[in-house]
Design a protein around this motif. Sequence first.
Motif, PDB file in Angstrom:
ATOM      1  N   SER A  64       8.653 -11.923  13.399  1.00 35.34           N
ATOM      2  CA  SER A  64       8.351 -13.342  13.569  1.00 35.34           C
ATOM      3  C   SER A  64       7.063 -13.712  12.833  1.00 35.34           C
ATOM      4  O   SER A  64       6.999 -14.738  12.147  1.00 35.34           O
ATOM      5  CB  SER A  64       8.213 -13.657  15.059  1.00 35.34           C
ATOM      6  N   ILE A  65       6.052 -12.878  12.955  1.00 31.50           N
ATOM      7  CA  ILE A  65       4.783 -13.132  12.266  1.00 31.50           C
ATOM      8  C   ILE A  65       4.989 -13.082  10.756  1.00 31.50           C
ATOM      9  O   ILE A  65       4.449 -13.909  10.016  1.00 31.50           O
ATOM     10  CB  ILE A  65       3.699 -12.132  12.717  1.00 31.50           C
ATOM     11  N   LYS A  66       5.800 -12.131  10.284  1.00 35.12           N
ATOM     12  CA  LYS A  66       6.077 -12.043   8.847  1.00 35.12           C
ATOM     13  C   LYS A  66       6.766 -13.313   8.344  1.00 35.12           C
ATOM     14  O   LYS A  66       6.452 -13.811   7.259  1.00 35.12           O
ATOM     15  CB  LYS A  66       6.938 -10.816   8.539  1.00 35.12           C
ATOM     16  N   ARG A  67       7.694 -13.849   9.133  1.00 34.64           N
ATOM     17  CA  ARG A  67       8.360 -15.106   8.740  1.00 34.64           C
ATOM     18  C   ARG A  67       7.353 -16.249   8.696  1.00 34.64           C
ATOM     19  O   ARG A  67       7.387 -17.090   7.786  1.00 34.64           O
ATOM     20  CB  ARG A  67       9.501 -15.434   9.697  1.00 34.64           C
ATOM     21  N   ASP A  68       6.442 -16.282   9.673  1.00 33.41           N
ATOM     22  CA  ASP A  68       5.402 -17.312   9.685  1.00 33.41           C
ATOM     23  C   ASP A  68       4.512 -17.200   8.453  1.00 33.41           C
ATOM     24  O   ASP A  68       4.104 -18.221   7.880  1.00 33.41           O
ATOM     25  CB  ASP A  68       4.546 -17.205  10.946  1.00 33.41           C
ATOM     26  N   ILE A  69       4.198 -15.983   8.040  1.00 31.27           N
ATOM     27  CA  ILE A  69       3.379 -15.765   6.843  1.00 31.27           C
ATOM     28  C   ILE A  69       4.107 -16.305   5.618  1.00 31.27           C
ATOM     29  O   ILE A  69       3.500 -16.984   4.775  1.00 31.27           O
ATOM     30  CB  ILE A  69       3.026 -14.270   6.682  1.00 31.27           C
ATOM     31  N   GLU A  70       5.390 -16.023   5.506  1.00 28.89           N
ATOM     32  CA  GLU A  70       6.161 -16.520   4.354  1.00 28.89           C
ATOM     33  C   GLU A  70       6.188 -18.048   4.339  1.00 28.89           C
ATOM     34  O   GLU A  70       6.026 -18.663   3.283  1.00 28.89           O
ATOM     35  CB  GLU A  70       7.583 -15.955   4.375  1.00 28.89           C
ATOM     36  N   ARG A  71       6.388 -18.660   5.497  1.00 32.46           N
ATOM     37  CA  ARG A  71       6.390 -20.126   5.566  1.00 32.46           C
ATOM     38  C   ARG A  71       5.024 -20.689   5.176  1.00 32.46           C
ATOM     39  O   ARG A  71       4.941 -21.701   4.478  1.00 32.46           O
ATOM     40  CB  ARG A  71       6.778 -20.600   6.962  1.00 32.46           C
ATOM     41  N   ALA A  72       3.964 -20.044   5.627  1.00 34.08           N
ATOM     42  CA  ALA A  72       2.609 -20.513   5.292  1.00 34.08           C
ATOM     43  C   ALA A  72       2.355 -20.377   3.788  1.00 34.08           C
ATOM     44  O   ALA A  72       1.733 -21.256   3.177  1.00 34.08           O
ATOM     45  CB  ALA A  72       1.568 -19.741   6.090  1.00 34.08           C
ATOM     46  N   LYS A  73       2.843 -19.294   3.187  1.00 34.32           N
ATOM     47  CA  LYS A  73       2.692 -19.126   1.738  1.00 34.32           C
ATOM     48  C   LYS A  73       3.418 -20.231   0.985  1.00 34.32           C
ATOM     49  O   LYS A  73       2.896 -20.790   0.020  1.00 34.32           O
ATOM     50  CB  LYS A  73       3.242 -17.767   1.293  1.00 34.32           C
ATOM     51  N   GLU A  74       4.638 -20.541   1.427  1.00 29.81           N
ATOM     52  CA  GLU A  74       5.409 -21.611   0.791  1.00 29.81           C
ATOM     53  C   GLU A  74       4.704 -22.957   0.945  1.00 29.81           C
ATOM     54  O   GLU A  74       4.638 -23.746   0.000  1.00 29.81           O
ATOM     55  CB  GLU A  74       6.814 -21.667   1.374  1.00 29.81           C
ATOM     56  N   SER A  75       4.182 -23.211   2.121  1.00 31.21           N
ATOM     57  CA  SER A  75       3.474 -24.466   2.368  1.00 31.21           C
ATOM     58  C   SER A  75       2.208 -24.553   1.530  1.00 31.21           C
ATOM     59  O   SER A  75       1.867 -25.624   1.006  1.00 31.21           O
ATOM     60  CB  SER A  75       3.116 -24.595   3.848  1.00 31.21           C
ATOM     61  N   LEU A  76       1.516 -23.433   1.390  1.00 29.60           N
ATOM     62  CA  LEU A  76       0.309 -23.402   0.567  1.00 29.60           C
ATOM     63  C   LEU A  76       0.649 -23.707  -0.884  1.00 29.60           C
ATOM     64  O   LEU A  76      -0.027 -24.521  -1.532  1.00 29.60           O
ATOM     65  CB  LEU A  76      -0.374 -22.031   0.677  1.00 29.60           C
ATOM     66  N   ALA A  77       1.707 -23.097  -1.397  1.00 30.20           N
ATOM     67  CA  ALA A  77       2.129 -23.350  -2.778  1.00 30.20           C
ATOM     68  C   ALA A  77       2.513 -24.814  -2.951  1.00 30.20           C
ATOM     69  O   ALA A  77       2.147 -25.454  -3.950  1.00 30.20           O
ATOM     70  CB  ALA A  77       3.286 -22.436  -3.144  1.00 30.20           C
TER      71      ALA A  77
END
Length: 85
Positions: A64-77
């Motif tokens: 779950s945390i890994k998915r949150d990290i991926e979403r945050a990376k996408e949002s940052l980009a």
Amino acid sequence: MGVEYYKKKLIDLRSALAKEKEAKKRDNERYAGYIKSASTPSSKASYRKQKIDHAASHDRHIESIKRDIERAKESLASERRRAKK
């Protein structure tokens, strides 16, 4: 939300990921000790089951945390692209 927000969120999520991995390691060590010192076969089996259940719970939380990290990376980009325009 700004770029700084997502940078901070990534740092926080990575920290949470490291903490969860440490918690999983501690739990596994604790249950291994319980299993080793158990006096009856039934208590040994019970501790084994608990160890598996807790490890699976940690694994779900880690994913779950890994998915949150991926979403945050996408949002940052996305936020960086938006800021360039």
